[in-house]
Motif scaffolding. Sequence first.
Motif, PDB file in Angstrom:
ATOM      1  N   ILE A  66     -16.589  15.261   1.220  1.00  0.00           N
ATOM      2  CA  ILE A  66     -17.144  15.312  -0.134  1.00  0.00           C
ATOM      3  C   ILE A  66     -18.331  14.345  -0.164  1.00  0.00           C
ATOM      4  CG2 ILE A  66     -16.706  14.897  -2.590  1.00  0.00           C
ATOM      5  CD1 ILE A  66     -13.705  15.406  -1.974  1.00  0.00           C
ATOM      6  N   PRO A  67     -19.544  14.878  -0.242  1.00  0.00           N
ATOM      7  CA  PRO A  67     -20.735  14.018  -0.161  1.00  0.00           C
ATOM      8  C   PRO A  67     -20.724  12.911  -1.230  1.00  0.00           C
ATOM      9  CG  PRO A  67     -21.358  16.333  -0.040  1.00  0.00           C
ATOM     10  CD  PRO A  67     -19.899  16.287  -0.422  1.00  0.00           C
ATOM     11  N   GLY A  68     -20.977  11.671  -0.779  1.00  0.00           N
ATOM     12  CA  GLY A  68     -21.093  10.542  -1.690  1.00  0.00           C
ATOM     13  C   GLY A  68     -19.784   9.932  -2.142  1.00  0.00           C
ATOM     14  N   LEU A  69     -18.643  10.434  -1.640  1.00  0.00           N
ATOM     15  CA  LEU A  69     -17.343   9.882  -2.039  1.00  0.00           C
ATOM     16  C   LEU A  69     -16.704   9.179  -0.842  1.00  0.00           C
ATOM     17  CD1 LEU A  69     -15.260   9.547  -4.286  1.00  0.00           C
ATOM     18  CD2 LEU A  69     -14.250  11.718  -3.580  1.00  0.00           C
ATOM     19  N   TYR A  70     -16.443   7.901  -1.018  1.00  0.00           N
ATOM     20  CA  TYR A  70     -15.889   7.067   0.053  1.00  0.00           C
ATOM     21  C   TYR A  70     -14.630   6.388  -0.451  1.00  0.00           C
ATOM     22  CZ  TYR A  70     -20.502   7.856   1.927  1.00  0.00           C
ATOM     23  OH  TYR A  70     -21.645   8.462   2.398  1.00  0.00           O
ATOM     24  N   ALA A  71     -13.745   6.047   0.462  1.00  0.00           N
ATOM     25  CA  ALA A  71     -12.497   5.384   0.076  1.00  0.00           C
ATOM     26  C   ALA A  71     -12.057   4.422   1.171  1.00  0.00           C
ATOM     27  CB  ALA A  71     -11.399   6.415  -0.177  1.00  0.00           C
ATOM     28  N   ALA A  72     -11.270   3.423   0.744  1.00  0.00           N
ATOM     29  CA  ALA A  72     -10.734   2.442   1.682  1.00  0.00           C
ATOM     30  C   ALA A  72      -9.456   1.854   1.082  1.00  0.00           C
ATOM     31  CB  ALA A  72     -11.751   1.327   1.930  1.00  0.00           C
ATOM     32  N   GLY A  73      -8.627   1.289   1.930  1.00  0.00           N
ATOM     33  CA  GLY A  73      -7.441   0.568   1.457  1.00  0.00           C
ATOM     34  C   GLY A  73      -6.342   1.474   0.948  1.00  0.00           C
ATOM     35  N   ASN A  74      -5.710   1.055  -0.166  1.00  0.00           N
ATOM     36  CA  ASN A  74      -4.523   1.740  -0.676  1.00  0.00           C
ATOM     37  C   ASN A  74      -4.754   3.174  -1.107  1.00  0.00           C
ATOM     38  OD1 ASN A  74      -3.030  -0.538  -0.287  1.00  0.00           O
ATOM     39  ND2 ASN A  74      -3.142  -1.200  -2.408  1.00  0.00           N
ATOM     40  N   SER A  75      -5.973   3.544  -1.357  1.00  0.00           N
ATOM     41  CA  SER A  75      -6.228   4.910  -1.818  1.00  0.00           C
ATOM     42  C   SER A  75      -6.325   5.905  -0.668  1.00  0.00           C
ATOM     43  CB  SER A  75      -7.519   4.944  -2.638  1.00  0.00           C
ATOM     44  OG  SER A  75      -8.613   4.563  -1.839  1.00  0.00           O
ATOM     45  N   THR A  76      -6.196   5.427   0.565  1.00  0.00           N
ATOM     46  CA  THR A  76      -6.337   6.320   1.715  1.00  0.00           C
ATOM     47  C   THR A  76      -4.993   6.602   2.374  1.00  0.00           C
ATOM     48  OG1 THR A  76      -6.698   4.533   3.304  1.00  0.00           O
ATOM     49  CG2 THR A  76      -8.643   5.414   2.185  1.00  0.00           C
ATOM     50  N   GLY A  77      -4.931   7.692   3.084  1.00  0.00           N
ATOM     51  CA  GLY A  77      -3.716   8.067   3.798  1.00  0.00           C
ATOM     52  C   GLY A  77      -4.030   8.374   5.249  1.00  0.00           C
ATOM     53  N   GLY A  78      -2.981   8.702   6.000  1.00  0.00           N
ATOM     54  CA  GLY A  78      -3.165   9.152   7.366  1.00  0.00           C
ATOM     55  C   GLY A  78      -3.193   8.065   8.418  1.00  0.00           C
ATOM     56  N   PHE A 132       0.858  -1.179   0.000  1.00  0.00           N
ATOM     57  CA  PHE A 132       0.000   0.000   0.000  1.00  0.00           C
ATOM     58  C   PHE A 132       0.895   1.229   0.000  1.00  0.00           C
ATOM     59  CE2 PHE A 132       0.701  -0.967   4.434  1.00  0.00           C
ATOM     60  CZ  PHE A 132       1.026   0.266   4.973  1.00  0.00           C
ATOM     61  N   ALA A 133       0.298   2.361  -0.274  1.00  0.00           N
ATOM     62  CA  ALA A 133       1.032   3.614  -0.252  1.00  0.00           C
ATOM     63  C   ALA A 133       0.912   4.228   1.137  1.00  0.00           C
ATOM     64  CB  ALA A 133       0.458   4.574  -1.291  1.00  0.00           C
ATOM     65  N   PHE A 134       1.893   5.016   1.520  1.00  0.00           N
ATOM     66  CA  PHE A 134       1.811   5.723   2.790  1.00  0.00           C
ATOM     67  C   PHE A 134       1.010   7.008   2.650  1.00  0.00           C
ATOM     68  CE2 PHE A 134       5.146   2.897   4.108  1.00  0.00           C
ATOM     69  CZ  PHE A 134       4.912   2.751   5.470  1.00  0.00           C
ATOM     70  N   GLY A 135       0.642   7.355   1.450  1.00  0.00           N
ATOM     71  CA  GLY A 135      -0.127   8.571   1.234  1.00  0.00           C
ATOM     72  C   GLY A 135      -1.401   8.252   0.486  1.00  0.00           C
ATOM     73  N   GLY A 136      -2.333   9.141   0.538  1.00  0.00           N
ATOM     74  CA  GLY A 136      -3.607   8.977  -0.150  1.00  0.00           C
ATOM     75  C   GLY A 136      -4.573  10.010   0.362  1.00  0.00           C
ATOM     76  N   VAL A 137      -5.813   9.841  -0.018  1.00  0.00           N
ATOM     77  CA  VAL A 137      -6.821  10.820   0.399  1.00  0.00           C
ATOM     78  C   VAL A 137      -7.130  10.660   1.879  1.00  0.00           C
ATOM     79  CG1 VAL A 137      -7.840  11.007  -1.897  1.00  0.00           C
ATOM     80  CG2 VAL A 137      -8.750   9.319  -0.293  1.00  0.00           C
ATOM     81  N   GLU A 138      -7.495  11.780   2.489  1.00  0.00           N
ATOM     82  CA  GLU A 138      -7.903  11.740   3.896  1.00  0.00           C
ATOM     83  C   GLU A 138      -9.340  11.256   3.964  1.00  0.00           C
ATOM     84  OE1 GLU A 138      -8.686  14.780   7.669  1.00  0.00           O
ATOM     85  OE2 GLU A 138      -7.662  15.525   5.875  1.00  0.00           O
ATOM     86  N   ILE A 139      -9.606  10.399   4.949  1.00  0.00           N
ATOM     87  CA  ILE A 139     -10.977   9.932   5.159  1.00  0.00           C
ATOM     88  C   ILE A 139     -11.361  10.129   6.623  1.00  0.00           C
ATOM     89  CG2 ILE A 139     -10.970   8.247   3.275  1.00  0.00           C
ATOM     90  CD1 ILE A 139     -10.537   6.032   5.396  1.00  0.00           C
ATOM     91  N   THR A 140     -12.665  10.152   6.831  1.00  0.00           N
ATOM     92  CA  THR A 140     -13.208  10.216   8.192  1.00  0.00           C
ATOM     93  C   THR A 140     -13.306   8.786   8.733  1.00  0.00           C
ATOM     94  OG1 THR A 140     -15.510   9.912   7.533  1.00  0.00           O
ATOM     95  CG2 THR A 140     -14.649  12.188   7.499  1.00  0.00           C
ATOM     96  N   PRO A 141     -13.633   8.621  10.020  1.00  0.00           N
ATOM     97  CA  PRO A 141     -13.868   7.265  10.542  1.00  0.00           C
ATOM     98  C   PRO A 141     -14.999   6.536   9.803  1.00  0.00           C
ATOM     99  CG  PRO A 141     -13.485   8.762  12.349  1.00  0.00           C
ATOM    100  CD  PRO A 141     -13.595   9.610  11.102  1.00  0.00           C
ATOM    101  N   GLY A 142     -15.838   7.284   9.101  1.00  0.00           N
ATOM    102  CA  GLY A 142     -16.915   6.701   8.300  1.00  0.00           C
ATOM    103  C   GLY A 142     -16.518   6.454   6.859  1.00  0.00           C
ATOM    104  N   ALA A 143     -15.213   6.556   6.551  1.00  0.00           N
ATOM    105  CA  ALA A 143     -14.649   6.309   5.212  1.00  0.00           C
ATOM    106  C   ALA A 143     -15.036   7.368   4.188  1.00  0.00           C
ATOM    107  CB  ALA A 143     -15.010   4.908   4.713  1.00  0.00           C
ATOM    108  N   GLU A 144     -15.540   8.520   4.647  1.00  0.00           N
ATOM    109  CA  GLU A 144     -15.872   9.610   3.730  1.00  0.00           C
ATOM    110  C   GLU A 144     -14.596  10.356   3.345  1.00  0.00           C
ATOM    111  OE1 GLU A 144     -19.913  11.273   5.679  1.00  0.00           O
ATOM    112  OE2 GLU A 144     -18.199  10.961   7.027  1.00  0.00           O
ATOM    113  N   VAL A 145     -14.457  10.677   2.066  1.00  0.00           N
ATOM    114  CA  VAL A 145     -13.276  11.406   1.603  1.00  0.00           C
ATOM    115  C   VAL A 145     -13.402  12.875   2.001  1.00  0.00           C
ATOM    116  CG1 VAL A 145     -11.945  12.124  -0.425  1.00  0.00           C
ATOM    117  CG2 VAL A 145     -12.858   9.793  -0.286  1.00  0.00           C
TER     118      VAL A 145
END
Length: 141
Positions: A96-108, A75-88
């Motif tokens: 960002i309403p309706g945009l969610y992320a998990a796994g390698n695309s997330t950072g932090g 996985f990457a050490f960087g990516g989009v920031e997400i909330t505990p609810g996986a919201e970008v």
Amino acid sequence: MVDSLDELVAELDVDAERALETLRRYDDACDPDEFDPHVLDGNATTGIRPPKSNWAIGLREPPYSAYAVTGGITFAFGGVEITPGAEVVDTRGRVIPGLYAAGNSTGGLFYDNYPGGTGLMNAAVFGKVAAEHVDDYLAAR
């Protein structure tokens, strides 16, 4: 195993001329002192990119062998920031309403290093959380 780089390259499915040029440039860039795989030995290359800062030993002594390899990215050490609810979260800290992320695309989640297996666990946990929130988001529309 073969006794020359020419023989080695002839056995590979590569551009032989370019491979030999690359191997010879690397070999010429090496001027190692004593090789010690247990410490940063300072055996560097000069005049090639990317430079090698340690453990650069030439290809001057046969026998030679080659192995097919491929890269693996956990996985990457960087990516989009997400909330505990996986919201970008955007660059201003807003969801960002309706945009969610998990796994390698997330950072932090990790910094400098990580415990083995946690990249997959990140994907599993936040993937489930994201799926549940997407379901709720779509149901509300």
